[in-house]
Design an enzyme around this catalytic site. Structure first.
Site, PDB file in Angstrom:
ATOM      1  N   ARG A   7       0.820  -1.212   0.000  1.00  0.00           N
ATOM      2  CA  ARG A   7       0.000   0.000   0.000  1.00  0.00           C
ATOM      3  C   ARG A   7       0.856   1.265   0.000  1.00  0.00           C
ATOM      4  O   ARG A   7       0.418   2.317  -0.458  1.00  0.00           O
ATOM      5  CB  ARG A   7      -0.944  -0.014   1.218  1.00  0.00           C
ATOM      6  CG  ARG A   7      -1.600   1.312   1.515  1.00  0.00           C
ATOM      7  CD  ARG A   7      -2.853   1.186   2.348  1.00  0.00           C
ATOM      8  NE  ARG A   7      -2.729   0.392   3.539  1.00  0.00           N
ATOM      9  CZ  ARG A   7      -2.013   0.745   4.632  1.00  0.00           C
ATOM     10  NH1 ARG A   7      -1.326   1.856   4.656  1.00  0.00           N
ATOM     11  NH2 ARG A   7      -1.997  -0.038   5.680  1.00  0.00           N
ATOM     12  N   TYR A  66     -14.373  20.147 -12.152  1.00  0.00           N
ATOM     13  CA  TYR A  66     -15.070  18.876 -12.359  1.00  0.00           C
ATOM     14  C   TYR A  66     -16.159  18.680 -11.292  1.00  0.00           C
ATOM     15  O   TYR A  66     -15.899  18.855 -10.100  1.00  0.00           O
ATOM     16  CB  TYR A  66     -13.987  17.798 -12.276  1.00  0.00           C
ATOM     17  CG  TYR A  66     -14.419  16.381 -12.480  1.00  0.00           C
ATOM     18  CD1 TYR A  66     -14.932  15.952 -13.697  1.00  0.00           C
ATOM     19  CD2 TYR A  66     -14.259  15.441 -11.463  1.00  0.00           C
ATOM     20  CE1 TYR A  66     -15.288  14.629 -13.884  1.00  0.00           C
ATOM     21  CE2 TYR A  66     -14.605  14.117 -11.643  1.00  0.00           C
ATOM     22  CZ  TYR A  66     -15.126  13.712 -12.859  1.00  0.00           C
ATOM     23  OH  TYR A  66     -15.470  12.404 -13.036  1.00  0.00           O
ATOM     24  N   ASP A 112      -5.873  21.007 -11.427  1.00  0.00           N
ATOM     25  CA  ASP A 112      -6.261  19.783 -12.128  1.00  0.00           C
ATOM     26  C   ASP A 112      -5.941  20.017 -13.601  1.00  0.00           C
ATOM     27  O   ASP A 112      -6.555  20.847 -14.261  1.00  0.00           O
ATOM     28  CB  ASP A 112      -7.757  19.516 -11.908  1.00  0.00           C
ATOM     29  CG  ASP A 112      -8.218  18.205 -12.548  1.00  0.00           C
ATOM     30  OD1 ASP A 112      -7.615  17.785 -13.551  1.00  0.00           O
ATOM     31  OD2 ASP A 112      -9.220  17.626 -12.074  1.00  0.00           O
ATOM     32  N   LYS A 135      -7.709   9.215 -17.972  1.00  0.00           N
ATOM     33  CA  LYS A 135      -7.994   9.811 -19.274  1.00  0.00           C
ATOM     34  C   LYS A 135      -6.837   9.553 -20.243  1.00  0.00           C
ATOM     35  O   LYS A 135      -6.701   8.456 -20.735  1.00  0.00           O
ATOM     36  CB  LYS A 135      -8.285  11.301 -19.100  1.00  0.00           C
ATOM     37  CG  LYS A 135      -9.333  11.603 -18.009  1.00  0.00           C
ATOM     38  CD  LYS A 135     -10.731  11.195 -18.418  1.00  0.00           C
ATOM     39  CE  LYS A 135     -11.751  11.169 -17.289  1.00  0.00           C
ATOM     40  NZ  LYS A 135     -11.897  12.380 -16.496  1.00  0.00           N
TER      41      LYS A 135
HETATM   42  C1  LIG Z   1     -12.425  12.464 -15.141  1.00  0.00           C
HETATM   43  C2  LIG Z   1     -11.877  13.587 -14.380  1.00  0.00           C
HETATM   44  C3  LIG Z   1     -11.571  13.461 -13.031  1.00  0.00           C
HETATM   45  C4  LIG Z   1     -11.851  12.198 -12.253  1.00  0.00           C
HETATM   46  O1  LIG Z   1     -11.169  11.072 -12.729  1.00  0.00           O
HETATM   47  P1  LIG Z   1     -11.700   9.599 -12.355  1.00  0.00           P
HETATM   48  O2  LIG Z   1     -10.545   8.710 -12.631  1.00  0.00           O
HETATM   49  O3  LIG Z   1     -12.901   9.349 -13.182  1.00  0.00           O
HETATM   50  O4  LIG Z   1     -12.032   9.638 -10.882  1.00  0.00           O
HETATM   51  C5  LIG Z   1     -11.004  14.537 -12.384  1.00  0.00           C
HETATM   52  N1  LIG Z   1     -10.782  15.701 -13.030  1.00  0.00           N
HETATM   53  C6  LIG Z   1     -11.067  15.861 -14.323  1.00  0.00           C
HETATM   54  C7  LIG Z   1     -10.776  17.152 -14.995  1.00  0.00           C
HETATM   55  C8  LIG Z   1     -11.631  14.811 -15.046  1.00  0.00           C
HETATM   56  O5  LIG Z   1     -11.946  14.979 -16.331  1.00  0.00           O
END
Ligand SMILES: *Cc1c(COP(=O)(O)O)cnc(C)c1O
Length: 392
Positions: free
Chosen positions: A58, A111, A183, A208
């Site tokens: 972990r 988000y 982000d 992504k």
């Molecule tokens: C999809 C996304 C997230 C969250 O990612 P997950 O892996 O689905 O939890 C956070 N910030 C942005 C800008 C996103 O597009």
């Protein structure tokens, strides 16, 4: 590192791997681990403030260290920390800076689930959340209070793609000892470098573009030395962890990231230019287009764009939107993005923002340009618009 290996395309081929450590095998294998054995008492009792030596599954494994090193090198940060999803990366970074009685500034366009965590969890723990105009720039200085600990940005913003002035915001924040968290999922470490622009923490939904094939969810946070220490401590306290197989997929994605991003960019621009010429399109909300709020900041701070953007159509009844999206042959409809396939998603920012109500009156459709041929995608949209017109 020499200058030429700082080019992302070159860096990503090598970052986080050393085949000679592993019998010459090119890829870091997926390390699946809970127990990690120590060879002697000295090693068990060893002090490792930088958390470099794997001690327990972990806490870190050769897989998590390799992926973290690669992403830290890409972003030009001190170190990175993995989290179980992109959202977990956002929440872990926020918790590293949140205290009862503290005040956080959050861009109104973050988000949706990040916002939900602020409103439902942080608020319950006694943190005051204040949403701000994503285009606030240097005026953020007027929003800073003695108890402000951090600012969360997401540039460009989710759904509507406002590009934020990170240098101006970071300069105001740092004057008051406030941390800036960005982000940067849209940029994927390729189109912009928030740490170079003054951010303390960069957050990625690796789900992504890093993974890039829609087959794993994980997150990663990169920090300056001080920011990383804070986030790493919080991630350990929260028990953030990613299994070796998902880390393997993310690392494999990184090797082709620069090539994929160039293609996503090219195709999204082709779609955007075609859409601009259509009668049913009001605006293309893509940072590389002048319609997009913050376009000038994008020109100054970004080196390119990715595949995700929104198009504002003339107002369409629901039946017309259904006729458009239900009949697509190339574009899939679903959440997430950053994979090889193109996606289409009706979207509505109206119920999400509070500081800057959405003034647009048209129908918003978010598109992700995948790796298909651009002309095939354009033909798919063209047929879709014909169906939409027929159903309006
Ligand atoms: C999809 C996304 C997230 C969250 O990612 P997950 O892996 O689905 O939890 C956070 N910030 C942005 C800008 C996103 O597009």
């Amino acid at each position: 590192m020499s200058e030429d290996t700082k080019n992302p395309a070159t860096l990503l081929v090598h970052a986080g791997r050393n085949p000679l450590d592993n019998y010459g095998v090119v890829n870091v294998p997926p390390y699946r681990a809970s127990t990690i054995l120590f060879s002697c008492l000295d090693e068990l009792e060893g002090h490792d403030p930088e958390h470099r030596a794997p001690r327990y599954g972990r806490r870190s494994t050769p897989s998590s260290l390799a992926f973290e090193d690669a992403v830290a090198a890409l972003e030009g940060g001190h170190r990175a920390v993995v989290a179980s999803s992109g959202l977990a990366a956002v929440t872990t970074a926020l918790l590293a800076y949140a205290e009862a009685g503290s005040h956080l500034l959050v861009a109104d366009t973050v988000y949706g689930p990040s916002r939900d965590f602020c409103d439902k969890v942080l608020a319950r723990l006694g943190v005051t959340i204040e949403y701000v105009d994503p285009l606030i720039g240097a005026d953020i200085a007027h929003k800073l209070r003695p108890e402000t600990t951090a600012i969360l940005l997401e540039s460009p913003g989710s759904l509507t793609f406002e590009v934020q002035d990170i240098p101006a915001i970071a300069s105001a924040a740092h004057n008051k000892g406030v941390a800036v968290l960005v982000d940067s999922t849209w940029s994927a470490g390729i189109c912009s470098k928030p740490l170079d622009l003054g951010a303390d923490i960069v957050i990625h939904a690796a789900t992504k573009y890093f993974v890039g094939h829609a087959d794993a969810t994980l997150g990663v946070i990169v920090g300056t030395r001080e920011g990383w220490q804070r986030v790493k401590t919080t991630a350990l306290q929260l028990g953030q962890n990613v299994g070796g197989d998902d880390l393997y997929l993310a690392m494999r994605g990184l090797r082709t990231l620069a090539a994929r991003m160039a293609r996503h960019q090219e195709t999204a621009l082709a779609l955007g230019h075609w859409l601009k010429g259509r009668a049913e399109v009001r605006r293309v909300l893509h940072p590389a287009f002048p319609d997009c709020p913050g376009h000038e900041t994008w020109k100054r701070d970004f080196t390119g764009s990715s595949g995700l953007f929104t198009v504002e159509l003339t107002k369409q009844p629901r039946a017309a939107v259904a006729a458009l999206v239900d009949g697509m042959e190339q574009f899939g409809m679903g959440f997430s993005w950053g994979g090889f396939e193109s996606l289409i998603l009706p979207t509505d920012p109206r119920n999400i923002r509070t500081a800057t109500p959405w003034a647009g009156t048209g129908t918003l459709i978010r598109l992700h340009a995948g790796l298909e041929d651009a002309d095939d995608l354009i033909r798919d949209l063209e047929k879709g618009f014909a169906r939409m017109k027929g159903a309006a």
